[in-house]
Design an enzyme around this catalytic site. Sequence first.
Site, PDB file in Angstrom:
ATOM      1  N   ASP A 155       0.773  -1.191  -0.049  1.00  0.00           N
ATOM      2  CA  ASP A 155       0.035  -0.147  -0.205  1.00  0.00           C
ATOM      3  C   ASP A 155       0.837   0.948  -0.039  1.00  0.00           C
ATOM      4  O   ASP A 155       1.777   1.489   0.696  1.00  0.00           O
ATOM      5  CB  ASP A 155      -0.795  -0.108   1.343  1.00  0.00           C
ATOM      6  CG  ASP A 155      -2.339   0.392   1.047  1.00  0.00           C
ATOM      7  OD1 ASP A 155      -2.424   1.670   0.624  1.00  0.00           O
ATOM      8  OD2 ASP A 155      -3.187  -0.417   1.135  1.00  0.00           O
ATOM      9  N   ASP A 179      -3.065   4.777  -2.436  1.00  0.00           N
ATOM     10  CA  ASP A 179      -4.249   5.304  -1.326  1.00  0.00           C
ATOM     11  C   ASP A 179      -4.898   6.518  -1.919  1.00  0.00           C
ATOM     12  O   ASP A 179      -4.083   7.324  -2.347  1.00  0.00           O
ATOM     13  CB  ASP A 179      -3.701   5.131   0.292  1.00  0.00           C
ATOM     14  CG  ASP A 179      -4.974   5.497   1.068  1.00  0.00           C
ATOM     15  OD1 ASP A 179      -5.658   4.725   1.303  1.00  0.00           O
ATOM     16  OD2 ASP A 179      -4.808   6.774   1.644  1.00  0.00           O
ATOM     17  N   GLU A 193      -6.829   3.715  -5.726  1.00  0.00           N
ATOM     18  CA  GLU A 193      -7.892   3.751  -4.936  1.00  0.00           C
ATOM     19  C   GLU A 193      -8.416   5.107  -5.657  1.00  0.00           C
ATOM     20  O   GLU A 193      -8.107   6.001  -5.340  1.00  0.00           O
ATOM     21  CB  GLU A 193      -7.664   3.623  -3.623  1.00  0.00           C
ATOM     22  CG  GLU A 193      -9.131   3.823  -2.739  1.00  0.00           C
ATOM     23  CD  GLU A 193      -9.123   4.284  -1.538  1.00  0.00           C
ATOM     24  OE1 GLU A 193      -9.873   3.862  -0.861  1.00  0.00           O
ATOM     25  OE2 GLU A 193      -8.262   5.022  -1.048  1.00  0.00           O
ATOM     26  N   HIS A 243     -11.735  -3.314   3.280  1.00  0.00           N
ATOM     27  CA  HIS A 243     -11.554  -2.924   4.506  1.00  0.00           C
ATOM     28  C   HIS A 243     -12.197  -1.581   5.055  1.00  0.00           C
ATOM     29  O   HIS A 243     -12.190  -1.148   6.302  1.00  0.00           O
ATOM     30  CB  HIS A 243     -10.199  -2.811   5.050  1.00  0.00           C
ATOM     31  CG  HIS A 243      -9.278  -1.751   4.254  1.00  0.00           C
ATOM     32  ND1 HIS A 243      -8.927  -1.510   3.005  1.00  0.00           N
ATOM     33  CD2 HIS A 243      -8.866  -0.467   4.718  1.00  0.00           C
ATOM     34  CE1 HIS A 243      -8.149  -0.478   2.720  1.00  0.00           C
ATOM     35  NE2 HIS A 243      -8.412   0.106   3.761  1.00  0.00           N
ATOM     36  N   ASP A 244     -12.588  -0.894   4.193  1.00  0.00           N
ATOM     37  CA  ASP A 244     -13.466   0.343   4.402  1.00  0.00           C
ATOM     38  C   ASP A 244     -15.046   0.162   4.147  1.00  0.00           C
ATOM     39  O   ASP A 244     -15.748   1.148   4.537  1.00  0.00           O
ATOM     40  CB  ASP A 244     -12.922   1.333   3.520  1.00  0.00           C
ATOM     41  CG  ASP A 244     -11.461   1.787   3.450  1.00  0.00           C
ATOM     42  OD1 ASP A 244     -11.204   1.958   4.662  1.00  0.00           O
ATOM     43  OD2 ASP A 244     -10.745   2.365   2.521  1.00  0.00           O
TER      44      ASP A 244
HETATM   45  C1  NOJ Z   1      -8.240   4.936   2.373  1.00  0.00           C
HETATM   46  C2  NOJ Z   1      -8.303   3.727   3.030  1.00  0.00           C
HETATM   47  O1  NOJ Z   1      -8.442   2.605   2.424  1.00  0.00           O
HETATM   48  C3  NOJ Z   1      -8.521   3.896   4.410  1.00  0.00           C
HETATM   49  O2  NOJ Z   1      -8.440   2.755   5.293  1.00  0.00           O
HETATM   50  C4  NOJ Z   1      -8.038   4.969   5.129  1.00  0.00           C
HETATM   51  O3  NOJ Z   1      -8.612   5.355   6.243  1.00  0.00           O
HETATM   52  C5  NOJ Z   1      -7.930   6.119   4.166  1.00  0.00           C
HETATM   53  N1  NOJ Z   1      -7.764   5.910   2.671  1.00  0.00           N
HETATM   54  C6  NOJ Z   1      -7.112   7.343   4.580  1.00  0.00           C
HETATM   55  O4  NOJ Z   1      -5.673   6.783   4.366  1.00  0.00           O
END
Ligand code: NOJ
Length: 541
Positions: free
Chosen positions: A101, A203, A267, A328-329
């Site tokens: 990442d 990210d 992302e 994971h989000d």
């Molecule tokens: C995206 C990530 O997937 C998430 O888990 C994170 O909180 C935010 N970006 C900030 O880095």
Amino acid sequence: MADTKKAWWQTGIIYQVYPRSFQDSNGDGVGDLKGILERLDHLQWLGVDAIWLSPVFPSPMADFGYDISDYTGIHPLFGRPEDLDALLQAVHERGMKLLLDLVPNHTSDQHAWFLESRSSRDSPKRNWYIWQNAPADGSLPNNWLSVFGGSAWEWDGPSQQYYYHSFLKEQPDLNWRNPAVQEAMFNVMRYWLQKGVDGFRVDVLWFIFKDEQLRNNPPNPDYAQHMPAFDQLLPVYSTDQPEVQEITRKMRGVLEEFDGDRVLVAEVYLPIKQLVTYYGIDNKGAHLPFNFLLLSLPWDALQIATTIDQYEGALPADGWPNWVLSNHDRPRIASRVGAEQARIAAMLLLTLRGTPTIYYGDEIGMRDVAIPFDEIKDPQGLNMPDKNLSRDPARTPMQWDGSRNASFTDGSPWLRLDKNFARVNVRAQKENNSSMLSLYRRLISLRRQEPALSEGTYTSVYADNQLLSFIRQKEGSPSFLVVLNLTHRPCYFRPAGFPFGGTVEISASGEWEGSTVSNVIALEGDEGLLIRLDAHQPFLL
Ligand code: NOJ
């Protein structure tokens, strides 16, 4: 389109490991690199090609590793730097790839760069972050909001300026307009590429540039009370600025300084038209701007079928598609659509055209776990307690078997496990032919075997309010028809002007496998069929 040989990241499957929750090797209750190494057999057996690790770098863990204080180190919780080397080697020995990442938008407020930047207005690194004077009227520099709630501006008393943070105040945003910042981050990439990592998941790439004039964001006319506070405004000036394209191209350039097929996954949560710009001009941007359509759309066959076509239609020539069901989000797919439909979702993910990403645990149908209020760890959940936004439920420990803590840890797990782990676990499902795990494994194995599935064309056949169907084909290889019922009710598949015949290779329930089918199919609720079509049908290539 020329039939060029596809790269591994086109034919392959990516598997996301959330390191805290995969396997603990030292009893501290938090997963680690040695733990992942111990579990590589599972991933190889499952048949995935690449592993993407959420951040494992030194971090105060305000946002569980997405607040990095040293981009080239390893957090002691996860192990030593040599453990990453050993993991990388073991992954490669198995013919797999490892992606890390990369978090370029922000650092931790404990990163040496920020400590230096914050130390004084005259710091040589002051301009590495986004600092603003307080307006004379005592207001904030502008109305921009933090994704995790509240203003995105934090007052720094000692130096009498605000700094900008898209996420937590412990995650100050870097100033990507500063070439020194760009170079520093490219050097981070080079450090890991030199070690042999096969690429990065970047990210929040669409956040890295902000409007140079810092203009106010407009209100969101569709905002409703239940939504995150961040959605009150449309982030038109704080995200997705044109300058990001050049940086993406440069990141790609850094990958290309190294041999081998390294991959840039990005992302980007944006509508299709904006999303596809991240492939870059002449596909010189990200190889795979993450396509999150399946985790955002309502579970509605017609809408999904239409959107698949919109996405396929919007892709640039030679832009390679990809699909994601969970991460994971976001809530896990099994909790969004239910256990039965999660099987249909697996069939969709693994039969669509484009690189699938599997989130750890989805292969055994793990669901979001109810975390008691006083055990919430996620800052997003803690900051907006009335909005059910905690991401903890989708981050619980992997369920390996029915013994204590599902064999995730000998200690006390950092986040509680699902009560169901005695039944829902890898070991039990391995022994059961009709389990979710068996379904995943067979779908993956067929996808690896059949060129039509891994690289063939996509043609939608028919969709209505219950089912969707499409054909995957590649000249010279068997073709497949996929028919999925996205509801619990039975329905008929009998598309007009489409006579066909074939044999069911995989069915969601298992009941249809080996049956021959033709022309009209009466399909049970929650059923999906992957049909090997007989050769010589009029519509085939
Ligand atoms: C995206 C990530 O997937 C998430 O888990 C994170 O909180 C935010 N970006 C900030 O880095």
